[in-house]
Design an enzyme around this catalytic site. Structure first.
Site, PDB file in Angstrom:
ATOM      1  N   LYS A 473      74.532  75.721 -32.693  1.00 40.94           N
ATOM      2  CA  LYS A 473      74.067  77.028 -32.215  1.00 40.94           C
ATOM      3  C   LYS A 473      75.214  77.812 -31.588  1.00 40.94           C
ATOM      4  O   LYS A 473      76.211  77.257 -31.126  1.00 40.94           O
ATOM      5  CB  LYS A 473      72.925  76.844 -31.213  1.00 40.94           C
ATOM      6  CG  LYS A 473      71.625  76.320 -31.823  1.00 40.94           C
ATOM      7  CD  LYS A 473      70.938  77.363 -32.677  1.00 40.94           C
ATOM      8  CE  LYS A 473      69.727  76.846 -33.433  1.00 40.94           C
ATOM      9  NZ  LYS A 473      68.610  76.475 -32.586  1.00 40.94           N
ATOM     10  N   ARG A 508      67.097  67.604 -34.183  1.00 44.50           N
ATOM     11  CA  ARG A 508      67.224  68.332 -35.455  1.00 44.50           C
ATOM     12  C   ARG A 508      68.685  68.745 -35.603  1.00 44.50           C
ATOM     13  O   ARG A 508      69.194  69.551 -34.821  1.00 44.50           O
ATOM     14  CB  ARG A 508      66.304  69.547 -35.439  1.00 44.50           C
ATOM     15  CG  ARG A 508      66.269  70.358 -36.722  1.00 44.50           C
ATOM     16  CD  ARG A 508      65.274  71.514 -36.587  1.00 44.50           C
ATOM     17  NE  ARG A 508      65.194  72.315 -37.792  1.00 44.50           N
ATOM     18  CZ  ARG A 508      65.974  73.351 -38.089  1.00 44.50           C
ATOM     19  NH1 ARG A 508      66.935  73.718 -37.222  1.00 44.50           N
ATOM     20  NH2 ARG A 508      65.836  74.018 -39.203  1.00 44.50           N
TER      21      ARG A 508
END
Length: 535
Positions: A473, A508
């Site tokens: 991210k 994830r």
């Protein structure tokens, strides 16, 4: 394997027609403790009466809705199907379920030579009087094939009234609460799940007052062993998936990401061809992935939104090919979508989990459809939609962990009220979705606070598996000065490590190999910590 015991709390009735001929002189008593309970009871008395139409039968007249707690148990046939069918029949009978406990597989009690049980409990509202409710539940048991059998023996379904409003009930056929309820962990555990740490109303306070302990049901549970019982031989909390039961506490699961989009922030465009997609899945499985999350719609702020039909055209052929791979044996497939049509089609093709970044906010049919599909549902926290989630309004938090918990809980309650049981819910705090760098760090450092805040309102939902997805991210890139997403794998490993040590159950990730090693080390550390604590 672990097993479970039936929740035989109410006195059993041999045949439904006996209910019509039994002595119906009932004694409805308020709780012995608590001024609120006595006050509530006095209000209820005026609305309950008994009209004796003959010497052989009587009619119980009951007008206002009452909140009830009903235990479910099954150890014959397809146990989960039995639960689902019993819930469907209860709804048809006018029992409106509002909350679900967790699902437990527990060892049989009293009669030990029998199969394992599934146990849970629900909170519901009904206008049926207590004995009418008993009759309705016994009718459901009979419809589902339950016969007299051995007391505490095998049964396809066992439905027992644990609480009925704020009333004590004592009659020849029904005792609420039953005096033996407090000695049965397989009853108390799911009953606890239906509560929050905060006492929400007088009825719940009354339920606590029925306990033999001064601190109510909480103390009764602790006296039996409390949460230390969960995961031990004879009692495990499970999530139903792929026709099996998953105990997510045994190890942290690794979810590999497959993006079928041309514009995803990390690997957009790399796996658009069938060959590339299948090859990537095979690689992630060989690296140790437990499940694969397939997405065909980009959620980056500048992405163009696809229609459900466009998303399915991109997704379904790849899904079908992946499910045919021999390497998928024993693995799970999750579908990353906020469209109910896509979720429905994918599950009908064989997908096992629905992963919705909007928790049902972007498609009003999603929660209803997921309830009908009867698959696990990953509900993620996000404000707005992908195009607005990072605007200044959606980044305003006073206490990000508390507000994420509150807002996520609201979506989870909507899911429950739509028919998605707590035992099929997975929660995701939504790293990178309507959060800035500092807020992402606050969540990563304080994941237990999110669970704790949810627990104030619902212990069942606070026990749900926790998924985190910080992989590559932008906040990691900002902190580490890594502009290219693929360069953020070391930072991802660090964030995954912090998350697992803080209680994450599923991670994830894009890079399975590196993060699997981190997960294995964290799991070993946590096992060692539990081992030391037991001495």
């Amino acid at each position: 394997m672990f097993t479970g015991a039936g929740s035989g709390v109410a006195t059993e009735v041999e045949e439904e027609n006996q209910l019509l001929n039994m002595n119906m002189f009932k004694h409805l008593l308020p709780s012995k403790r608590g001024l609120n309970c006595v006050s509530n009871y006095s209000k209820e008395v005026s609305s309950i009466s008994f009209l004796h139409s003959s010497s052989e039968a009587s009619v119980e007249v009951h007008s206002p809705e009452q909140e009830v707690v009903i235990a479910l148990g099954s150890n014959v046939g397809d146990r989960l199907h039995n639960f689902n069918e019993a819930l469907r029949l209860m709804k048809r009978t006018g029992i409106h379920v509002t909350r679900y406990g967790c699902l437990y597989e527990t060892a049989p009690a009293y009669v030990t030579e029998q199969p394992q049980f599934l146990n849970s409990a629900i909170r519901a509202f009904t206008k049926l009087g207590p004995h009418e409710l008993l009759g309705a539940l016994k009718k459901i048991e009979k419809e589902m094939g339950r016969t007299k059998g051995i007391r505490y023996g095998p049964r396809p379904i066992d439905l027992d009234i644990l609480f009925y409003g704020n009333l004590r009930v004592n009659s020849d056929v029904l005792n609420i609460p039953h005096e033996r309820i407090w000695e049965r962990p397989f009853v108390i555990a799911p009953m606890m799940d239906l509560l929050g740490l905060a006492i929400e109303n007088d009825t719940v306070a009354c339920w606590h007052s029925f306990s033999t302990h001064s601190k109510g049901i909480f103390e009764s549970w602790e006296k039996l062993g409390g949460d230390a019982l969960i995961g031990k031989e004879g009692m495990r909390r499970v999530l139903p998936v792929k026709k099996g039961l998953w105990d997510w506490s045994q190890k942290t699961s690794v979810m590999g990401i497959l993006n079928l989009t041309p514009d995803s922030f990390s690997d957009g465009g790399k796996f658009q061809s069938m060959e590339a997609a299948v090859s990537q899945v095979r690689w992630m499985l060989s690296e140790g992935a437990d499940m694969i999350d397939i997405g065909a719609q980009s959620t980056r702020p500048t992405a163009t939104r696809l229609s459900p039909e466009e998303e399915m055209d991109r997704l379904i052929p790849v899904l079908e090919a992946i499910l045919e791979m021999p390497e998928m044996e024993g693995k799970l497939v999750s579908i990353d979508t906020f469209y109910s049509k896509v979720a429905s089609e994918a599950v009908n093709k064989g997908a096992h989990i629905v992963n919705d970044v909007s928790s049902g906010k972007l498609d009003s049919d999603m929660l209803r459809v997921v309830a009908e599909l009867e698959v696990p549902y990953i509900a993620m926290h996000m404000r707005g939609d992908p195009s607005t989630m990072q605007n200044s309004k959606n980044l305003q938090y006073d206490d990000v962990c508390k507000q994420v918990a509150t807002e996520l809980y609201s979506r989870l309650r909507d899911a429950e009220l739509s028919g998605v049981p707590a035992w099929r819910i997975i929660i995701d705090p939504g790293f990178g979705f309507s959060k800035n760098t500092e807020q992402n760090l606050d969540i990563l450092m304080d994941l237990p606070k999110i669970r704790a805040d949810i627990a104030e309102k619902s212990l069942a939902l606070s026990h749900a598996p926790l998924l985190i997805g910080p992989s590559r991210k932008s906040f990691l890139g900002e902190i580490c000065s890594r502009h290219a997403a693929v360069e953020r794998d070391p930072a991802t490993v660090a964030s995954i490590t912090a998350g697992v040590l803080a209680g994450a159950n599923i991670v994830r990730v894009h890079n399975v190999r590196y993060n699997l090693d981190a997960v294995k080390l964290c799991d070993a550390m946590l096992r060692r910590k539990r081992s030391n604590a037991s001495f």
